[in-house]
Design an enzyme around this catalytic site. Structure first.
Site, PDB file in Angstrom:
ATOM      1  N   LYS A  63      -0.658 -12.836   8.889  1.00 53.93           N
ATOM      2  CA  LYS A  63      -1.206 -11.520   8.547  1.00 53.93           C
ATOM      3  C   LYS A  63      -1.736 -11.561   7.110  1.00 53.93           C
ATOM      4  O   LYS A  63      -1.001 -11.892   6.177  1.00 53.93           O
ATOM      5  CB  LYS A  63      -0.129 -10.446   8.658  1.00 53.93           C
ATOM      6  CG  LYS A  63      -0.633  -9.046   8.306  1.00 53.93           C
ATOM      7  CD  LYS A  63       0.433  -7.995   8.589  1.00 53.93           C
ATOM      8  CE  LYS A  63       1.401  -7.772   7.454  1.00 53.93           C
ATOM      9  NZ  LYS A  63       0.838  -7.136   6.251  1.00 53.93           N
ATOM     10  N   ASP A 112      -4.983  -7.101   8.155  1.00 56.93           N
ATOM     11  CA  ASP A 112      -4.254  -5.831   8.020  1.00 56.93           C
ATOM     12  C   ASP A 112      -4.886  -5.003   6.895  1.00 56.93           C
ATOM     13  O   ASP A 112      -4.312  -4.883   5.811  1.00 56.93           O
ATOM     14  CB  ASP A 112      -2.777  -6.151   7.738  1.00 56.93           C
ATOM     15  CG  ASP A 112      -1.919  -4.911   7.564  1.00 56.93           C
ATOM     16  OD1 ASP A 112      -2.321  -3.827   8.009  1.00 56.93           O
ATOM     17  OD2 ASP A 112      -0.834  -5.049   6.961  1.00 56.93           O
ATOM     18  N   LYS A 117      -6.226  -1.806   7.605  1.00 56.63           N
ATOM     19  CA  LYS A 117      -6.018  -0.384   7.971  1.00 56.63           C
ATOM     20  C   LYS A 117      -7.256   0.458   7.668  1.00 56.63           C
ATOM     21  O   LYS A 117      -7.203   1.398   6.852  1.00 56.63           O
ATOM     22  CB  LYS A 117      -4.797   0.196   7.251  1.00 56.63           C
ATOM     23  CG  LYS A 117      -3.501  -0.551   7.518  1.00 56.63           C
ATOM     24  CD  LYS A 117      -2.321   0.127   6.864  1.00 56.63           C
ATOM     25  CE  LYS A 117      -1.014  -0.614   7.049  1.00 56.63           C
ATOM     26  NZ  LYS A 117      -0.914  -1.882   6.276  1.00 56.63           N
ATOM     27  N   ASP A 177     -12.126   5.592   7.625  1.00 57.40           N
ATOM     28  CA  ASP A 177     -13.366   6.025   6.967  1.00 57.40           C
ATOM     29  C   ASP A 177     -14.213   6.756   8.008  1.00 57.40           C
ATOM     30  O   ASP A 177     -13.750   6.995   9.133  1.00 57.40           O
ATOM     31  CB  ASP A 177     -14.095   4.775   6.410  1.00 57.40           C
ATOM     32  CG  ASP A 177     -14.902   5.085   5.151  1.00 57.40           C
ATOM     33  OD1 ASP A 177     -15.620   6.107   5.151  1.00 57.40           O
ATOM     34  OD2 ASP A 177     -14.818   4.313   4.184  1.00 57.40           O
ATOM     35  N   THR A 194       5.436   3.938   7.996  1.00 53.82           N
ATOM     36  CA  THR A 194       6.891   4.086   8.051  1.00 53.82           C
ATOM     37  C   THR A 194       7.467   4.477   6.688  1.00 53.82           C
ATOM     38  O   THR A 194       8.624   4.864   6.595  1.00 53.82           O
ATOM     39  CB  THR A 194       7.569   2.793   8.554  1.00 53.82           C
ATOM     40  OG1 THR A 194       7.070   1.713   7.788  1.00 53.82           O
ATOM     41  CG2 THR A 194       7.299   2.559  10.011  1.00 53.82           C
ATOM     42  N   ARG A 229       9.043 -12.314   4.100  1.00 53.78           N
ATOM     43  CA  ARG A 229       9.871 -13.051   3.152  1.00 53.78           C
ATOM     44  C   ARG A 229      10.913 -14.000   3.734  1.00 53.78           C
ATOM     45  O   ARG A 229      11.133 -15.073   3.155  1.00 53.78           O
ATOM     46  CB  ARG A 229      10.503 -12.059   2.156  1.00 53.78           C
ATOM     47  CG  ARG A 229       9.465 -11.533   1.171  1.00 53.78           C
ATOM     48  CD  ARG A 229       9.879 -10.259   0.492  1.00 53.78           C
ATOM     49  NE  ARG A 229       9.839  -9.124   1.407  1.00 53.78           N
ATOM     50  CZ  ARG A 229      10.098  -7.879   1.056  1.00 53.78           C
ATOM     51  NH1 ARG A 229      10.450  -7.607  -0.188  1.00 53.78           N
ATOM     52  NH2 ARG A 229      10.017  -6.903   1.946  1.00 53.78           N
TER      53      ARG A 229
HETATM   54  O1  C5P Z   1       8.589  -9.584   3.827  1.00 58.14           O
HETATM   55  P1  C5P Z   1       8.646  -8.568   4.937  1.00 58.14           P
HETATM   56  O2  C5P Z   1       9.104  -9.155   6.254  1.00 58.14           O
HETATM   57  O3  C5P Z   1       9.407  -7.335   4.568  1.00 58.14           O
HETATM   58  O4  C5P Z   1       7.110  -8.155   5.137  1.00 58.14           O
HETATM   59  C1  C5P Z   1       6.724  -7.178   6.072  1.00 58.14           C
HETATM   60  C2  C5P Z   1       5.247  -7.033   6.074  1.00 58.14           C
HETATM   61  O5  C5P Z   1       4.935  -5.971   6.970  1.00 58.14           O
HETATM   62  C3  C5P Z   1       4.624  -6.681   4.724  1.00 58.14           C
HETATM   63  O6  C5P Z   1       3.316  -7.255   4.687  1.00 58.14           O
HETATM   64  C4  C5P Z   1       4.540  -5.171   4.774  1.00 58.14           C
HETATM   65  O7  C5P Z   1       3.508  -4.674   3.983  1.00 58.14           O
HETATM   66  C5  C5P Z   1       4.246  -4.939   6.264  1.00 58.14           C
HETATM   67  N1  C5P Z   1       4.648  -3.638   6.761  1.00 58.14           N
HETATM   68  C6  C5P Z   1       5.941  -3.164   6.696  1.00 58.14           C
HETATM   69  N2  C5P Z   1       6.240  -1.923   7.185  1.00 58.14           N
HETATM   70  C7  C5P Z   1       5.291  -1.170   7.730  1.00 58.14           C
HETATM   71  C8  C5P Z   1       3.991  -1.629   7.820  1.00 58.14           C
HETATM   72  C9  C5P Z   1       3.703  -2.891   7.317  1.00 58.14           C
HETATM   73  O8  C5P Z   1       6.823  -3.860   6.219  1.00 58.14           O
HETATM   74  N3  C5P Z   1       5.609  -0.026   8.218  1.00 58.14           N
END
Ligand code: C5P
Length: 250
Positions: free
Chosen positions: A50, A77, A79, A82, A136, A227
């Site tokens: 992503k 990603d 989003k 517009d 979220t 992560r």
């Molecule tokens: O490192 P981690 O697993 O927390 O990363 C989650 C990814 O998903 C990040 O790129 C974050 O911006 C994205 N994301 C999220 N929650 C959402 C929408 C997107 O964690 N509701």
């Protein structure tokens, strides 16, 4: 629903007989060099990637094209939100980059979502198109401050339904929302879920996490995981550990 009943589960085969990895690694790096250092350590057959706003804004479409050329399926990603004409053209540009999936905000409205779909309808390889419903990070009180009184789960479901009616393939949602959305939207809708943590990983700043196995059992189609994989000493091993636990649960 039993894990084994899910058609989307694990490293199963698509209708075309292609490998269909369920993990989308969030490539949350600040620049192209770090992103490539990571991508060169993992196998495109094991996961998708992503690319979000930070990395895209710094490294641009060239990075996306290189990753696609290296064999990775890319979830762009950005989003989009517009006016319909702008989103139609942006969607076409995303398709021309060769991305596997991209997204728009459902709050952009029906005309915008239909325009996004129209922008990719004649693409040589149509990317998957999903909608973000309500971020979220937003709560009922954030929505109330915007003058939106509808309860959050009801609003999420209504926006998700609208997205599918407009020809989108599914939605990005919390894994906690997946069971209700799977029940109401049916088997064909794609549910892309972040907030995933294997039981051996730290939660970091995520508040409501689920394990990969629990998310898939709840109806998730694809898992966005950052992560726990990107910060692992051995990313390929972390990825394989998650894949193995998914296979075991299947
Ligand atoms: O490192 P981690 O697993 O927390 O990363 C989650 C990814 O998903 C990040 O790129 C974050 O911006 C994205 N994301 C999220 N929650 C959402 C929408 C997107 O964690 N509701």
């Amino acid at each position: 629903m039993a894990l084994s009943e899910l058609p989307q589960l694990g490293l199963d085969e698509t209708a075309e007989g292609m490998n269909d990895p369920k993990i989308i690694v969030a490539l949350d790096f600040a620049d192209a060099r770090h992103a490539f250092e990571f991508s060169h350590r993992i196998d495109p057959g094991q996961c998708r990637l992503k690319v979000g706003k930070e990395l895209f804004t710094r490294a641009g479409p060239g990075l996306v094209k290189s990753l696609v050329a290296d064999g990775f399926d890319i979830f762009l990603d950005l989003k989009f939100h517009d006016i319909p004409n702008t989103v139609r053209q942006a969607a076409r540009a995303a398709a021309e980059l060769g991305v596997w999936m991209f997204n728009v905000h459902a709050l952009g409205g029906e005309a915008m979502m239909r325009a996004a779909r129209a922008g990719i309808d004649d693409a040589a390889q149509r990317p998957l198109l999903v909608a973000v419903t309500i971020l979220t990070s937003q709560t009922d009180s954030d929505l109330a401050a915007l003058g939106i009184d509808r309860p959050l789960p009801e609003l999420v479901e209504s926006l998700a339904r609208r997205a599918l009616d407009c020809g989108l393939d599914g939605v990005v949602c919390s894994a906690h929302e997946a069971p209700a959305l799977r029940a109401s939207l049916g088997a064909a809708a794609l549910l892309v879920t972040p907030g995933i943590r294997p039981d051996w990983a730290t939660a970091d700043d995520q508040q409501r996490i689920l394990t990969p196995e629990a998310a898939l059992a709840g109806g998730a189609s694809y898992l966005v995981i950052g992560r726990p994989i990107t910060r692992a000493d051995d990313p390929a091993a972390a990825l394989e550990r998650i894949q193995a636990s998914i296979r075991e649960a299947a």
